[in-house]
Design a protein around this motif. Structure first.
Motif, PDB file in Angstrom:
ATOM      1  N   ASN A   1      42.843  50.543  39.151  1.00 56.53           N
ATOM      2  CA  ASN A   1      43.171  49.813  40.365  1.00 56.53           C
ATOM      3  C   ASN A   1      44.440  50.412  40.961  1.00 56.53           C
ATOM      4  O   ASN A   1      45.528  50.190  40.445  1.00 56.53           O
ATOM      5  CB  ASN A   1      43.381  48.332  40.030  1.00 56.53           C
ATOM      6  N   PRO A   2      44.309  51.196  42.040  1.00 53.95           N
ATOM      7  CA  PRO A   2      45.509  51.856  42.575  1.00 53.95           C
ATOM      8  C   PRO A   2      46.484  50.851  43.161  1.00 53.95           C
ATOM      9  O   PRO A   2      47.674  51.120  43.260  1.00 53.95           O
ATOM     10  CB  PRO A   2      44.937  52.787  43.654  1.00 53.95           C
TER      11      PRO A   2
ATOM     12  N   LEU B   1      47.296  40.657  46.943  1.00 51.16           N
ATOM     13  CA  LEU B   1      45.989  40.256  47.467  1.00 51.16           C
ATOM     14  C   LEU B   1      45.045  41.458  47.526  1.00 51.16           C
ATOM     15  O   LEU B   1      43.859  41.353  47.214  1.00 51.16           O
ATOM     16  CB  LEU B   1      46.141  39.636  48.860  1.00 51.16           C
ATOM     17  N   SER B   2      45.616  42.594  47.904  1.00 48.08           N
ATOM     18  CA  SER B   2      44.803  43.809  47.956  1.00 48.08           C
ATOM     19  C   SER B   2      44.307  44.182  46.561  1.00 48.08           C
ATOM     20  O   SER B   2      43.159  44.573  46.377  1.00 48.08           O
ATOM     21  CB  SER B   2      45.651  44.942  48.542  1.00 48.08           C
ATOM     22  N   SER B   3      45.195  44.029  45.583  1.00 46.09           N
ATOM     23  CA  SER B   3      44.828  44.333  44.195  1.00 46.09           C
ATOM     24  C   SER B   3      43.742  43.374  43.707  1.00 46.09           C
ATOM     25  O   SER B   3      42.774  43.783  43.060  1.00 46.09           O
ATOM     26  CB  SER B   3      46.063  44.229  43.306  1.00 46.09           C
ATOM     27  N   ILE B   4      43.907  42.112  44.042  1.00 45.78           N
ATOM     28  CA  ILE B   4      42.912  41.109  43.633  1.00 45.78           C
ATOM     29  C   ILE B   4      41.564  41.414  44.277  1.00 45.78           C
ATOM     30  O   ILE B   4      40.506  41.315  43.649  1.00 45.78           O
ATOM     31  CB  ILE B   4      43.396  39.692  44.013  1.00 45.78           C
TER      32      ILE B   4
ATOM     33  N   ARG C   1      35.321  45.181  41.920  1.00 41.11           N
ATOM     34  CA  ARG C   1      34.899  45.762  40.652  1.00 41.11           C
ATOM     35  C   ARG C   1      33.942  44.824  39.919  1.00 41.11           C
ATOM     36  O   ARG C   1      32.838  45.188  39.546  1.00 41.11           O
ATOM     37  CB  ARG C   1      36.126  45.996  39.771  1.00 41.11           C
ATOM     38  N   TRP C   2      34.362  43.576  39.771  1.00 42.31           N
ATOM     39  CA  TRP C   2      33.583  42.646  38.937  1.00 42.31           C
ATOM     40  C   TRP C   2      32.363  42.085  39.650  1.00 42.31           C
ATOM     41  O   TRP C   2      31.476  41.521  39.019  1.00 42.31           O
ATOM     42  CB  TRP C   2      34.488  41.525  38.420  1.00 42.31           C
TER      43      TRP C   2
END
Lengths: 646, 62
Positions: A440-441, A619-622, A628-629
């Protein structure tokens, strides 16, 4: 003590024993199998033709294991579905002996365990089964039914008349390895560990010969019996299947005539590998050659998702894989150990190398297309049960067939790294979407911003404390007044002069009234006593209250305040002009002036500004993780999803 | 956002906050005038502020 040399009872040739404990040996001259009884040698049979080996290990090869030198003194050769493998009997410097297993360029050193306790009976073990042996927990990785194919040199027991033998290979934590040998009535247990070729420090290896088959730089040339196209076998005797690059017929690489196993591959259209077969590249410090290519896929909800796998070959390291799906690449190696299976709630997970891998997806994976050579019987339609566990950038995959369980570890690799490693002339396609083990960048960005944010908040708190402890917060004027409708006293008036000290700072004007169900408008001007500079501000104060339908209500307020910014020090007065509600009852009010009043809101505003980029990054990471999931067996559910489920 | 860029941004925010507090800056709509006659103190009715209430609406003064 036994003698070091003896004469062959068959031909009289001198037999030299490298190991004093040898029970059986073979005559290099007449190939007799000789069994030693004290000082006598008895001929019990003849060694058949030893199958050609592509292993460079030979009798007399020397090496070291855990710092102990050893020499290869004997060998048992087995034939199984993937070809031959050798169990090299090694004599260590301390006089003990062990076995060096050499199968498909994977090396394991084991020793027999005396009194291993009860072992499962032959034919009872299944791949994936968990076994507790000698206090350790193992998992059955493969059940092999092998054929005895020959012996060479010195062995610690009589072994020359076997037929079919069952072996159960077990993998334990780390790289622990064990095998149960059912060649005798009483099963034997051997335990040990996998070891890399270079860790054996082997010398006196067999010289490479041009016709010895596979080398990364060498090729055995053949022709396709179906179309006549040239076939190259780069992994030599390890190749079990080869698919013609021209007509894609799948051929039996073990057959000198390359028998056709599958005439046409029809499941999918021909797919061109992005890494041409035969291309050599560098991964790590090793040279690898792409020798096989297959298209595999899973069917989910009626949709087939394809990915591509490249089989890489290195003579010493064995095999390695590259997988590619939608531009996402993984560098995959087969594990020598077995991850520990645990669970988190109802979700399976595994532990490996102190890392927890979460279950991502389980599916039946099928082979749709193959090209090049493979060390197994690769066919279109082959199916395995596949389970993926992820801990970005890593992914553990378990592939199960009825006879074998294989764990592999994939490492997410950028396409440009692959292109660079294999010196591909064209750039590889950019990844699309989010892959299961793609790092996750945005997570790194969010974390690094959070660290900076923490320092900035500390600075902000320090600033807040400093401001609230050092501000003058000084009352400089306060006066009460009364308004009466009878007098109609709305004329403008001025207050006494007051001093505003300190540097340029704010001034707070406060109005307090006892208005009720009325309004008043205050024209306030803060004027310099000497004329020139002034500040105008208008404030309305209104307050209404009552009872309606039995409920009390009110709106507005009886007081108000305003902060005038950046007022230089000096002597000032207030000019006040009041407009009021014509129907207002008499009321009183007061005016107050304070100098250099600290305010909390600028700090709160600063906190919001500082937090905004961090929140955006989080939020972007989430969102990345959600993407992904979403593709897994465990998509993140929302409350609306839950409601729908209910 | 790059960590360095964010750090610079954060320092600017802190500096702006400190400056706003020290100088007393704020968003209140206050009109600063520079030519107020000295005589206002003696004749308050002669001054026309920039904000005056007329009925139900505010009107800018002279």
């Amino acid at each position: 003590m036994t003698e070091r040399t003896a004469a062959c009872p068959n031909c009289g040739a001198e037999i030299e024993f490298r190991w004093s404990g040898a029970v059986q040996t073979s005559c290099p001259a007449c190939r007799s199998v000789l069994v030693r009884h004290d000082i006598d040698l008895t001929r019990v049979g003849t060694v058949g033709d030893v199958p050609p080996s592509m292993s460079r290990i030979q009798l007399g090869t020397e090496g070291s294991y855990k710092g102990k030198p050893f020499v290869v003194v004997g060998r048992i050769i087995y034939e199984y579905e993937r070809g031959h493998w050798s169990e090299w009997h090694i004599r260590l410097a301390d006089g003990t002996s062990a076995w060096l297993s050499d199968a498909q360029a994977e090396y394991v050193i084991t020793r027999q365990v005396e009194n291993p306790g009860p072992l499962p009976p032959a034919g009872s073990c299944r791949a994936g089964q968990s076994l507790a042996i000698g206090g350790a927990r193992y998992s059955v990785s493969v059940v092999t039914h092998a054929l005895y194919a020959g012996v060479e040199g010195e062995l610690p027991f009589e072994y020359w008349d076997k037929l079919q033998v069952e072996f159960v290979d077990l993998k334990g934590p780390g790289e622990q390895f064990a095998t149960i040998d059912y060649s005798d009535a009483t099963p034997l247990l051997y335990t040990g560990a996998s070891i890399a070729f270079e860790e054996l420090h082997l010398t006196k290896l067999r010289e490479e010969s041009p016709d010895s088959g596979a080398r990364v730089t060498g090729v055995t040339g053949l022709n396709c019996p179906q179309c006549g196209a040239a076939i190259e076998l780069r992994s030599g005797q390890l190749a079990q299947t080869v698919a013609c690059p021209s007509c894609t017929a799948i051929l039996d690489a073990r057959d000198p005539n390359l028998a056709v196993l599958e005439k046409h591959q029809t499941l999918v259209k021909r797919v061109a590998p992005l890494i041409p077969l035969g291309t050599a590249g560098s991964l790590g410090n090793e040279s690898w050659q792409a020798i096989g290519f297959q298209v595999r896929g899973v069917v989910v909800s009626g949709v087939t998702y394809y990915w591509r796998e490249y089989l890489l070959w290195n003579e010493q390291q064995g095999f390695r894989y590259l997988t590619e799906y939608d531009g996402h690449w993984n560098d995959v190696v087969v594990l020598k150990g077995v991850p520990r299976e645990t669970s988190a709630g109802d979700r399976p997970q595994v532990e490996y190398n102190d890392t927890t891998f979460k279950h991502f997806q389980s599916a039946n994976a099928s082979t749709f297309f193959v090209l090049g050579e493979f060390p197994w019987e690769a066919r279109t339609g082959d199916q395995v049960e596949a389970d993926d566990f992820v801990a970005p950038p890593y992914m553990l995959s378990r592939e199960r067939t009825p006879d074998e369980v294989t764990w592999s570890l994939g490492t997410y690799t950028r396409p440009e790294r692959i292109a660079q490693a294999f010196k591909l002339p064209n750039a590889l396609p950019e990844p699309r979407g989010v892959f299961a083990n793609q790092p996750n960048p945005r997570l790194g960005a969010a974390r690094s911003l959070t660290t900076v944010f923490a320092f900035l908040v500390l600075g902000l708190v320090a600033l807040f404390i400093w401001r609230f402890t050092s501000a003058r917060d000084e009352p400089v004027f306060s006066q009460g007044y009364a308004y009466s409708a009878e007098t109609g006293d709305t004329a403008a008036f001025v207050t006494p002069v007051f001093a505003l000290g300190g540097g340029t700072s704010n001034v707070k004007l406060s109005i307090r009234t006892n208005l009720s169900n009325a309004w008043a408008y205050y024209n306030l001007s803060l004027l310099d006593e000497n004329g020139g500079r002034g500040y105008d501000v208008g404030r309305e104060v209104s307050y209404y209250a009552g009872v309606e339908d039995g409920e009390r209500w009110h709106e507005g307020a009886q007081s108000d305040a305003v902060v005038l910014p950046a007022v230089p020090s000096g002597r000032y007065y207030l000019r006040v002009a009041l407009d009021r509600d014509p129907g207002a009852a008499p009321f009183s009010y007061s005016l107050a002036v304070e100098r250099d009043v600290p305010r909390a809101w600028p700090f709160l505003a600063a906190l919001v500004l500082l937090a905004a980029p961090v929140v955006a990054a989080a939020l972007s990471s989430i969102n990345f993780e959600y993407s992904r999931w979403r593709e897994s067996d465990h998509p993140w559910s929302t409350s609306s999803d839950s409601d729908d489920d209910e | 956002m790059n960590k360095i860029v964010y750090l610079i941004f954060g320092l600017v925010v802190l500096a702006a906050t400190a400056g706003a507090e020290l100088r007393g800056w704020g968003p209140t709509p206050v009109t600063e005038v520079k030519d107020v006659p000295r005589t206002v103190r003696n004749n308050p009715g002669s001054y026309r502020p920039h904000y005056t209430y007329f009925g139900s609406s505010y009107r800018r003064g002279k």
